[in-house]
Structure formats: structure tokens, C-alpha cells
Design an enzyme around this catalytic site. Structure first.
Site, PDB file in Angstrom:
ATOM      1  N   CYS A  37     -24.780  18.077  -0.504  1.00 38.99           N
ATOM      2  CA  CYS A  37     -24.649  17.220   0.680  1.00 38.99           C
ATOM      3  C   CYS A  37     -24.796  18.052   1.958  1.00 38.99           C
ATOM      4  O   CYS A  37     -25.267  17.557   2.968  1.00 38.99           O
ATOM      5  CB  CYS A  37     -23.315  16.496   0.650  1.00 38.99           C
ATOM      6  SG  CYS A  37     -21.921  17.599   0.389  1.00 38.99           S
ATOM      7  N   GLU A  40     -17.133  10.112   1.329  1.00 36.82           N
ATOM      8  CA  GLU A  40     -17.783  11.410   1.616  1.00 36.82           C
ATOM      9  C   GLU A  40     -19.245  11.204   1.263  1.00 36.82           C
ATOM     10  O   GLU A  40     -19.586  11.101   0.081  1.00 36.82           O
ATOM     11  CB  GLU A  40     -17.206  12.520   0.727  1.00 36.82           C
ATOM     12  CG  GLU A  40     -15.722  12.755   0.865  1.00 36.82           C
ATOM     13  CD  GLU A  40     -15.358  13.511   2.119  1.00 36.82           C
ATOM     14  OE1 GLU A  40     -16.259  13.959   2.848  1.00 36.82           O
ATOM     15  OE2 GLU A  40     -14.150  13.637   2.369  1.00 36.82           O
ATOM     16  N   GLY A  60     -20.647  10.383  -2.586  1.00 33.17           N
ATOM     17  CA  GLY A  60     -21.952   9.952  -3.065  1.00 33.17           C
ATOM     18  C   GLY A  60     -22.820   9.503  -1.908  1.00 33.17           C
ATOM     19  O   GLY A  60     -22.631   9.935  -0.764  1.00 33.17           O
ATOM     20  N   LYS A  74     -14.215   7.809 -12.254  1.00 37.47           N
ATOM     21  CA  LYS A  74     -15.505   7.316 -12.747  1.00 37.47           C
ATOM     22  C   LYS A  74     -16.545   8.377 -12.398  1.00 37.47           C
ATOM     23  O   LYS A  74     -16.987   8.480 -11.256  1.00 37.47           O
ATOM     24  CB  LYS A  74     -15.835   5.992 -12.057  1.00 37.47           C
ATOM     25  CG  LYS A  74     -16.696   5.020 -12.849  1.00 37.47           C
ATOM     26  CD  LYS A  74     -18.042   5.526 -13.291  1.00 37.47           C
ATOM     27  CE  LYS A  74     -19.109   5.420 -12.238  1.00 37.47           C
ATOM     28  NZ  LYS A  74     -20.379   6.080 -12.646  1.00 37.47           N
ATOM     29  N   GLU A  79     -32.170  12.221   3.717  1.00 36.38           N
ATOM     30  CA  GLU A  79     -31.647  13.214   2.789  1.00 36.38           C
ATOM     31  C   GLU A  79     -32.569  13.289   1.573  1.00 36.38           C
ATOM     32  O   GLU A  79     -32.714  12.305   0.845  1.00 36.38           O
ATOM     33  CB  GLU A  79     -30.234  12.804   2.362  1.00 36.38           C
ATOM     34  CG  GLU A  79     -29.523  13.882   1.599  1.00 36.38           C
ATOM     35  CD  GLU A  79     -28.118  13.458   1.189  1.00 36.38           C
ATOM     36  OE1 GLU A  79     -27.933  12.283   0.810  1.00 36.38           O
ATOM     37  OE2 GLU A  79     -27.215  14.304   1.232  1.00 36.38           O
TER      38      GLU A  79
HETATM   39  P1  NAD Z   1     -24.686   7.859  -5.811  1.00 34.85           P
HETATM   40  O1  NAD Z   1     -24.120   7.222  -4.600  1.00 34.85           O
HETATM   41  O2  NAD Z   1     -25.917   7.300  -6.398  1.00 34.85           O
HETATM   42  O3  NAD Z   1     -23.616   7.878  -6.981  1.00 34.85           O
HETATM   43  C1  NAD Z   1     -22.323   8.376  -6.785  1.00 34.85           C
HETATM   44  C2  NAD Z   1     -21.372   7.671  -7.714  1.00 34.85           C
HETATM   45  O4  NAD Z   1     -21.366   6.281  -7.399  1.00 34.85           O
HETATM   46  C3  NAD Z   1     -21.739   7.776  -9.191  1.00 34.85           C
HETATM   47  O5  NAD Z   1     -20.552   7.923  -9.939  1.00 34.85           O
HETATM   48  C4  NAD Z   1     -22.365   6.441  -9.477  1.00 34.85           C
HETATM   49  O6  NAD Z   1     -22.246   6.032 -10.821  1.00 34.85           O
HETATM   50  C5  NAD Z   1     -21.555   5.534  -8.575  1.00 34.85           C
HETATM   51  N1  NAD Z   1     -22.239   4.279  -8.249  1.00 34.85           N
HETATM   52  C6  NAD Z   1     -23.584   4.052  -8.165  1.00 34.85           C
HETATM   53  N2  NAD Z   1     -23.821   2.754  -7.862  1.00 34.85           N
HETATM   54  C7  NAD Z   1     -22.610   2.154  -7.735  1.00 34.85           C
HETATM   55  C8  NAD Z   1     -22.196   0.831  -7.419  1.00 34.85           C
HETATM   56  N3  NAD Z   1     -23.066  -0.130  -7.176  1.00 34.85           N
HETATM   57  N4  NAD Z   1     -20.867   0.589  -7.377  1.00 34.85           N
HETATM   58  C9  NAD Z   1     -19.964   1.574  -7.604  1.00 34.85           C
HETATM   59  N5  NAD Z   1     -20.293   2.821  -7.926  1.00 34.85           N
HETATM   60  C10 NAD Z   1     -21.605   3.128  -7.984  1.00 34.85           C
HETATM   61  O7  NAD Z   1     -24.855   9.388  -5.415  1.00 34.85           O
HETATM   62  P2  NAD Z   1     -25.361  10.578  -6.322  1.00 34.85           P
HETATM   63  O8  NAD Z   1     -26.834  10.472  -6.459  1.00 34.85           O
HETATM   64  O9  NAD Z   1     -24.544  10.694  -7.557  1.00 34.85           O
HETATM   65  O10 NAD Z   1     -24.952  11.832  -5.417  1.00 34.85           O
HETATM   66  C11 NAD Z   1     -25.730  12.244  -4.381  1.00 34.85           C
HETATM   67  C12 NAD Z   1     -25.144  11.796  -3.068  1.00 34.85           C
HETATM   68  O11 NAD Z   1     -23.811  12.258  -2.925  1.00 34.85           O
HETATM   69  C13 NAD Z   1     -25.898  12.395  -1.902  1.00 34.85           C
HETATM   70  O12 NAD Z   1     -26.075  11.429  -0.891  1.00 34.85           O
HETATM   71  C14 NAD Z   1     -24.960  13.495  -1.424  1.00 34.85           C
HETATM   72  O13 NAD Z   1     -25.143  13.883  -0.103  1.00 34.85           O
HETATM   73  C15 NAD Z   1     -23.636  12.901  -1.660  1.00 34.85           C
HETATM   74  N6  NAD Z   1     -22.601  13.932  -1.708  1.00 34.85           N
HETATM   75  C16 NAD Z   1     -21.714  14.012  -0.666  1.00 34.85           C
HETATM   76  C17 NAD Z   1     -20.721  14.989  -0.677  1.00 34.85           C
HETATM   77  C18 NAD Z   1     -19.706  15.064   0.425  1.00 34.85           C
HETATM   78  O14 NAD Z   1     -18.668  15.675   0.223  1.00 34.85           O
HETATM   79  N7  NAD Z   1     -19.933  14.479   1.580  1.00 34.85           N
HETATM   80  C19 NAD Z   1     -20.642  15.893  -1.743  1.00 34.85           C
HETATM   81  C20 NAD Z   1     -21.563  15.796  -2.766  1.00 34.85           C
HETATM   82  C21 NAD Z   1     -22.534  14.791  -2.743  1.00 34.85           C
END
Ligand code: NAD
Length: 497
Positions: free
Chosen positions: A301, A266, A243, A190, A400
Site C-alpha cells: 500500500c 486502511e 484492502g 476473514k 494504484e
Molecule cells: P481487496 O479489497 O480486494 O480485498 C481485501 C479483503 O476484502 C479480502 O479479504 C477480500 O476477500 C475482502 N473482500 C473482497 N470483496 C469483499 C466484499 N464485497 N465484501 C467484504 N469483503 C470483501 O484488496 P486486496 O487486493 O486483497 O489488497 C490490496 C489492497 O489493499 C490495495 O488497495 C492495498 O493498497 C491495500 N492495502 C492497504 C494497507 C494499509 O494499511 N493501508 C495495507 C496493505 C494493503
């Protein structure tokens, strides 16, 4: 890789986006015909209408993955055969590197040079690395009582749900797909709603490369709809997620409310970049500090978002960082010269600028930037921004920001540095710059983070695990340890006499 063509603007018109879900080997619309718009952060223009997957689509994808897993068309192959197919998949991705890079730049704003030379190659390398690992794993026969034979074997878990973010859309997908597929699982991916197009094309390329139907399904859609459906599905065995912490917490709830699927997270970070006065090359450290907060628009991240400088050298060092950040070219992500593209969308831009306001209100001093940039483009560009005089209790030092906003703090000695470095809920990564071996080791040991870089930043390769401590998550991508997430350990105890 073949040398990329660089006439990127001309090539936009040649692009054909894949906008339908990839389920059971077919490109399909959402069952209810729903779509969502992807607007390019580059210019605010509509890029594509994408299938908005719902519960029925996720269910169809999970069923396809389950059927593919159970009949052994993938899990039943010899690991060497999976290796060959995954290597072919990597080759096909590599053949389409320009197209994928361009798609990424358009959908989430990454500068094309980084998309073409870093992001897509990272996916190719990851697929190859895990493909090569597939037939080199061995199981265990522990030494037990001679009257028995004990076998500890690894089995693929079955159906893996992978929910990924938009900031490194293909690298993050690759970190999940590589080990999950190499281990013999079938996957439902997804992608984020901000970057569905590159992921859908990846799903299509997997079919072109000959991955059997149902082995890799890609369902685009809104997080709270498609993501939730995957998280709550009763027939998903493992959920792997990259995320935000807020969504990570939701996924744990979905698991608890459904089938107790394993959830690997992550999450975010607030990387402390700790510069001691005796750093071996302060000029280089300053350039890295500026790069660490502007690369990928700070949407990383591990972004080096907290610069901790030893007080004696702070003024001079911060001056160098500001100069280096000021020299970054903010611009159209399709220009090869661009180093900082737009942030991913309007919501993100408003959030980042809101943090700038919060920094000002808290009393930090703005040493650089702080505004929207290139407003006439219709895109969502933000100037590289540096705050000095930041106190660790301020929101800009704690939360963040996910944009090109640097918070500079000062420290007196090692104890002080470690205290500030550990003073957030995050523990993803840290960087330490010093000539002193003892300082380096003590700082690395005492800073709570999944990765600590010494005299460098953002280095590493696939042999080392990546993941967080504290609220940065519990999972580990990359390295052979990644197989732990996608396999179950089984003990078989055979009584011999
Ligand atoms: P997000 O959590 O908003 O979204 C991530 C994913 O989750 C997307 O595919 C989104 O559609 C899905 N999602 C959103 N709401 C959901 C729900 N209620 N149920 C299930 N899935 C849902 O994050 P983002 O804005 O896409 O990415 C940024 C975040 O990701 C930052 O916090 C960043 O630090 C983190 N990140 C972490 C790493 C790591 O390896 N630790 C790497 C890259 C990004």
C-alpha cells in the site's frame, strides 16, 4: 528466533496445510461443504482446496466470538493474564516461523527471505508489543466539580470482524489481532482468498498456544460471500479492514444497512517519493527508490510508486534508479536469492500489464521492463518497470497499480513538488529527501499523508500509528492509538453530595 533452515524446496513436501475454518476452537468444513482453490502464483499449480465459508459459517463464528466474549473467558481475565497468553501465542508463532513463511511464499509469492525475516517476525513483534501493552493501560479521572467523581474508562467493544488482504497476510492480521485481543475482544478474522492458508494455520496455532475457544475464529472464503456476511452481521461491533477502496466503500454500505457497526479502513496509496537536488545521499535515495517499488513485487500500500525528482538532477538520478531496479533478481520465491517474486495471481498480472499498456498509450517512455517474466514457470512474474516522462494526469500517476511499476515525474521547486505529491485521491504515505531542514519540514507539513518519511523510506516501529488520510482510509493501526478502535469510552459520573 532460531536460524532458519534454507532448504525450502525440499520442505514443501513436509508442509501440511490447514484448510478448514477455525470456529469455536474446532477445525470445520464449510457448512455447505463448499471449497475454493488456491493456486500458487509461483508456478500456477494447485496448492490446496480451502473451505469456502458462507453466511452460516460466519454466523457460527460470530456466535462463538460473542459467547466467548460474554462469558468472560477472555474479557474477564486480568489484563496481565491476557498478556501472558498472548505472549505464549507469540512464542508458538515464532516456533513455527519457517512453516508460516513457507506457506506465505507459496500462497502469495513473497520471496522466502522476506517472508521469513520480515513478515513473520513482524507478526511476532506485534503480538508481543500489544501483549505487553495490555496491562499498562490506565483510565482517567478528570478534574470535575468536587461534588462528583467522574471516571472515563475503556471497555472492549465485544466482537471484532477483521478483513485483511493478502500482500502482508500475517502482518496485517497481527496489526488487527494484537490490539483487539489485548483489549479483551473476541475476533472473527476473514483472510483474503489469495492467502487463506497462513491465516488458518495462525488460528490453529492460537488454539495450540492456549487461547480459549471462540476468542480467535478464522473463516476463509470469498470476499463478496464471507466478507459480506461479516460486514452485514448484526452482532459484529467493529469491523476493521485493510484492502482496496472499492471494498472499503462496500463495508461502509454494509454497516449502514445493518447495525451501524464502526468501520475502520486502511486502504490504498500512491506514495510520492520526493527527491530534491540537495538530498544528502542521492545514490542511497536511488537504491531506496528502486527497492520501494520492487519490494514485495510493488504489492504494497505504501509502495513508492511515484518518484518525483527535482529537474536539475532528474536524468542522473533516474539512471541510478533504473540500474538499481534492473539489478533486482526476479525469480522463484522459494530461492533465497530472489528479491522479486510473482505477483499474486493471473488477474493481478493482467491488471499490472494493462497499466503498462495505459502508460505507453498515454505517451510515457518505458525506461525499463514492461513485460511478463519467467513465462516458462507457469507463474505470474512481472519485470521491474520504470516509466519516465510521466504527467500527473496519467492513469499510471493516479491509480494504484499494485505491481513493480514506477512512474517518474519531475518538479521545479517545493511548491511544485507539494502540488504534484497531493494530486491524487490517496494520502497514505510520502517520502521527502533533502538536506534542507526548512524544505523537509514544510514538505512534511504540506503533504497530506498519514506518514511522511524524511531522508528514508518505509521506516518506523510499533510505537507510531499507521494509516491514511483522504481516500487512503480513516483507521490507525499500530501504537497505543490502535486501542481507540477496539475500545469504547465510558463515562461514569458519581454524585457525591
Ligand atoms: P481487496 O479489497 O480486494 O480485498 C481485501 C479483503 O476484502 C479480502 O479479504 C477480500 O476477500 C475482502 N473482500 C473482497 N470483496 C469483499 C466484499 N464485497 N465484501 C467484504 N469483503 C470483501 O484488496 P486486496 O487486493 O486483497 O489488497 C490490496 C489492497 O489493499 C490495495 O488497495 C492495498 O493498497 C491495500 N492495502 C492497504 C494497507 C494499509 O494499511 N493501508 C495495507 C496493505 C494493503
Amino acid at each position: 528466533m532460531t536460524a532458519p533452515r534454507t532448504d525450502w524446496h525440499a520442505r514443501v513436501t513436509e508442509l501440511r496445510f490447514t484448510t478448514r475454518a477455525v470456529i469455536d476452537g474446532q477445525l470445520v468444513d464449510a457448512a455447505d461443504g463448499a471449497t475454493f482453490e488456491r493456486i500458487s502464483p509461483r508456478d500456477g499449480q494447485l496448492l490446496a482446496e480451502v473451505a469456502a465459508g458462507g453466511e452460516r459459517d460466519v454466523d457460527a463464528a460470530v456466535r462463538a466470538a460473542r459467547a466467548a466474549f460474554e462469558d468472560g473467558r477472555w474479557s474477564g481475565l486480568a489484563p496481565a493474564a491476557r498478556k501472558t497468553r498472548l505472549l505464549r501465542f507469540a512464542d508458538v508463532v515464532e516456533d513455527h516461523a519457517d512453516e508460516l513463511a513457507l506457506t506465505i511464499s507459496l500462497e502469495m509469492g513473497k520471496p522466502i527471505g522476506d517472508a521469513r525475516r520480515i513478515e513473520v517476525p513482524a507478526l511476532v513483534t506485534t503480538l508481543r508489543w500489544f501483549a505487553e501493552a495490555a496491562d499498562k493501560l490506565v483510565d482517567q479521572l478528570p478534574h470535575v466539580d468536587p461534588s462528583a467523581l467522574a471516571m472515563v474508562t475503556r471497555e472492549p467493544v465485544g466482537v471484532v470482524g477483521a478483513i485483511v488482504p493478502w500482500n502482508f497476510p500475517l502482518t496485517m492480521a497481527g496489526w488487527k489481532l494484537g490490539p483487539a485481543l489485548a483489549a479483551g475482544n473476541c475476533v472473527v478474522l476473514k483472510p483474503a482468498e489469495q492467502s487463506p492458508l497462513s491465516a488458518l494455520r495462525l488460528g490453529e496455532l492460537a488454539l495450540e498456544a492456549g487461547l480459549p475457544e471462540g476468542v480467535l475464529n478464522v473463516v476463509p472464503g470469498l470476499g463478496p460471500v464471507a466478507g459480506q456476511a461479516l460486514g452485514r452481521h448484526l452482532d459484529v461491533d467493529v469491523l476493521t479492514f485493510t484492502g482496496s477502496g472499492e471494498v472499503g466503500a462496500e463495508l461502509l454500505r454494509y454497516s449502514a444497512d445493518s447495525n451501524l457497526k464502526r468501520v475502520y479502513l486502511e486502504l490504498g496509496g500512491k506514495t510520492p517519493n520526493v527527491v530534491f537536488a540537495d538530498a544528502p545521499n542521492l545514490a542511497r535515495a536511488a537504491r531506496k527508490a528502486a527497492w520501494g517499488i520492487t519490494f514485495n513485487q510493488g504489492e504494497m500500500c505504501t509502495a513508492a510508486s511515484r518518484l518525483l525528482v527535482q529537474r536539475d538532477v532528474a536524468d542522473e538520478f533516474v539512471g541510478q534508479v533504473v540500474e538499481a531496479a534492473k539489478s533486482k533478481t526476479v525469480g522463484d520465491p522459494l530461492d533465497e536469492a530472489t528479491q522479486v517474486g510473482p505477483v499474486v495471481d493471473d488477474t493481478a498480472m493482467r491488471r499490472v500489464l494493462g497499466y503498462v499498456e495505459a502508460g505507453r498509450e498515454a505517451g510515457a517512455s518505458l525506461a525499463l521492463g514492461g513485460n511478463q517474466a519467467l513465462t516458462d514457470t507457469g507463474g505470474t512474474y512481472v519485470e521491474p518497470t520504470v516509466f519516465t516522462g510521466v504527467d500527473s494526469s496519467m492513469r499510471i500517476a493516479q491509480e494504484e497499480i499494485f505491481g513493480p511499476v514506477l512512474s517518474v515525474l519531475t518538479f521545479d521547486d517545493l511548491d511544485d513538488a507539494v502540488r504534484i505529491a497531493n494530486d491524487t485521491v490517496y494520502g497514505l504515505a510520502a517520502s521527502v529527501w533533502t538536506r534542507d531542514l526548512t524544505t523537509a519540514h514544510l514538505a512534511a507539513r504540506r503533504i497530506k499523508a498519514g506518514t511522511v518519511w524524511v531522508n528514508c523510506f518505509e521506516e518506523g516501529d510499533l510505537t507510531v500509528p499507521f494509516g491514511g488520510m483522504k481516500r487512503s482510509g480513516n483507521g490507525r493501526d499500530k501504537s497505543l492509538h490502535a486501542f481507540d478502535e477496539y475500545t469504547d469510552l465510558k463515562t461514569t459520573w458519581i454524585q457525591l453530595g
